[in-house]
Design an enzyme around this catalytic site. Structure first.
Site, PDB file in Angstrom:
ATOM      1  N   HIS A   1       0.844  -1.207   0.000  1.00  0.00           N
ATOM      2  CA  HIS A   1       0.000   0.000   0.000  1.00  0.00           C
ATOM      3  C   HIS A   1       0.877   1.253   0.000  1.00  0.00           C
ATOM      4  O   HIS A   1       0.655   2.204   0.742  1.00  0.00           O
ATOM      5  CB  HIS A   1      -0.938   0.004   1.212  1.00  0.00           C
ATOM      6  CG  HIS A   1      -1.942  -1.108   1.216  1.00  0.00           C
ATOM      7  ND1 HIS A   1      -3.299  -0.885   1.286  1.00  0.00           N
ATOM      8  CD2 HIS A   1      -1.790  -2.447   1.158  1.00  0.00           C
ATOM      9  CE1 HIS A   1      -3.940  -2.046   1.271  1.00  0.00           C
ATOM     10  NE2 HIS A   1      -3.036  -3.005   1.194  1.00  0.00           N
TER      11      HIS A   1
ATOM     12  N   TYR B   1       3.838  -5.897   9.721  1.00  0.00           N
ATOM     13  CA  TYR B   1       3.865  -4.437   9.774  1.00  0.00           C
ATOM     14  C   TYR B   1       5.072  -3.947  10.571  1.00  0.00           C
ATOM     15  O   TYR B   1       5.705  -2.948  10.225  1.00  0.00           O
ATOM     16  CB  TYR B   1       2.592  -3.904  10.413  1.00  0.00           C
ATOM     17  CG  TYR B   1       1.332  -4.054   9.581  1.00  0.00           C
ATOM     18  CD1 TYR B   1       1.343  -4.659   8.325  1.00  0.00           C
ATOM     19  CD2 TYR B   1       0.117  -3.599  10.057  1.00  0.00           C
ATOM     20  CE1 TYR B   1       0.191  -4.794   7.578  1.00  0.00           C
ATOM     21  CE2 TYR B   1      -1.052  -3.715   9.322  1.00  0.00           C
ATOM     22  CZ  TYR B   1      -1.004  -4.326   8.076  1.00  0.00           C
ATOM     23  OH  TYR B   1      -2.158  -4.449   7.338  1.00  0.00           O
TER      24      TYR B   1
END
Length: 367
Positions: free
Chosen positions: A63, A336
């Site tokens: 993203h 993440y």
């Protein structure tokens, strides 16, 4: 080459490599995994993303193309019956977040058949934080960490063609009916014409815990107040030629006109609904509770916005909201963290979007 602001720009055509596979997005990357049941680490998964997407030092590993946003959440008090989290007490909670495209390069044009994402950070009055990362499609293409890595490998472009190996991709899809179902959903669901008029979904299930200790399995979604309009996918090429940042510019034009709003809807599971598999939708008849309104009123580029060095880890949860038994939740958390650690050790990059500083007015197309 340089853009009008003196920044080096990668040719937009490179951004399409590995993004579109038979009309289905390959850079799903809203989740990744670690450890059990597949014994893959967060680093293993981020490695797979880097091998698939190419090297973009200083950017997120998934993203990559995004913009920070700032606003607040106005609770109407209806969530208090479901959760003791302070965010549901009537009143206002400050919010920042990030709109993004689920693409593998920060320089992709906006006209690609990729999921749009919205990530949020809500900070309660007591300091507890709730983070969430949502997509505009309500489910995920695979249900396990190992399958996610296999998806990256099956859709990775090969040097000879710049496209995935057809045999490898076909074998993966044949063995994964859930991925075929996701692809069919992506093709059949109209694509929102704007970040502002799309719905966003938690994808994974969570548990709400009320003041008495009662637990309820839930998913949530954000429903826009803006009227829905669909993009004509056949015009993606023309839209990209006109303005490769058209989605982001549209968002900023709307914010210039006024705040954008979504209603936070909590969907309540019933016995038999799967809480451990993000590829399975619940019936549309499930009860939904409107617990308040998300208001986004301004945006900023990532180099000076609040979202740059934040991981929107879905396991950052306040008391009253807990993880379900979905293994992808711990997966996302681990990957993440690895992504943040790697990009923190790299020279920081400016936003991939073509505008300096804070963004009170629409960004201009790249020249």
């Amino acid at each position: 080459m340089r853009d009008r602001f003196g920044r080096y720009r990668q040719p937009a055509g490179f951004a399409l490599i590995g993004v579109i596979i038979a009309g289905v997005v390959v850079a799903f990357a809203a989740t990744a995994g670690w450890l059990t049941p597949s014994r893959l680490s967060g680093a293993d998964v981020v490695d797979a993303l880097e091998q698939h997407n190419g090297a973009h030092p200083g950017f997120r590993r998934a993203h990559q193309k995004g913009v920070c946003v700032v606003g607040h959440f106005d609770s109407n008090g209806q969530g208090q019956a479901l959760s003791k989290a302070g965010v549901f007490v009537p009143g206002r909670t400050p919010v920042f977040g990030r709109f993004a495209l689920a693409v593998g390069t920060p320089y992709s044009p906006d006209g690609v058949p990729a999921p749009r994402s919205l990530a949020l950070n809500l900070t309660q009055a007591d300091g507890d934080v709730w983070r969430m990362a949502m997509n505009h499609v309500p489910l995920f293409p695979v249900g396990t960490v190992r399958d996610f890595v296999a998806l990256q490998q099956a859709t990775a472009p090969i040097p000879d063609t710049g496209k995935p190996d057809p045999a490898r991709l076909a074998a993966f899809m044949a063995a994964h009916p859930e991925a075929r179902a996701f692809g069919a959903l992506m093709k059949s669901t109209p694509t929102p014409s704007s970040f502002a008029n799309g719905s966003y979904y938690s994808i994974n299930a969570f548990r709400f815990v009320d003041a008495g200790g009662r637990s309820q399995v839930v998913r949530w979604s954000l429903a826009p107040e803006a009227a829905f309009a669909a993009l004509d996918r056949s015009r993606f090429g023309a839209l990209n030629a006109q303005d490769p940042d058209f989605l982001f510019n549209d968002l900023l034009t709307r914010l210039q006109a006024g705040p954008q709003r979504w209603h936070l809807l909590i969907t309540l599971a019933e016995p038999g609904d799967r809480s451990d598999n993000a590829t399975v939708q619940w019936p549309a008849t499930r009860t939904q509770v409107d617990v308040g309104t998300l208001v986004i009123d301004r945006a900023a580029l990532e180099e000076n916005g609040p979202c740059r060095d934040v991981t929107f880890d879905p396991l950052v949860l306040p008391a009253g909201i807990a993880a379900s038994d979905d293994p992808l939740l711990s997966a996302r958390s681990a990957a993440y963290a690895v992504s943040l650690r790697r990009r923190s050790g790299e020279p920081p990059q400016p936003s991939a979007l073509a505008r300096d500083g804070a963004v009170p007015t629409p960004m201009e197309p790249r020249r």
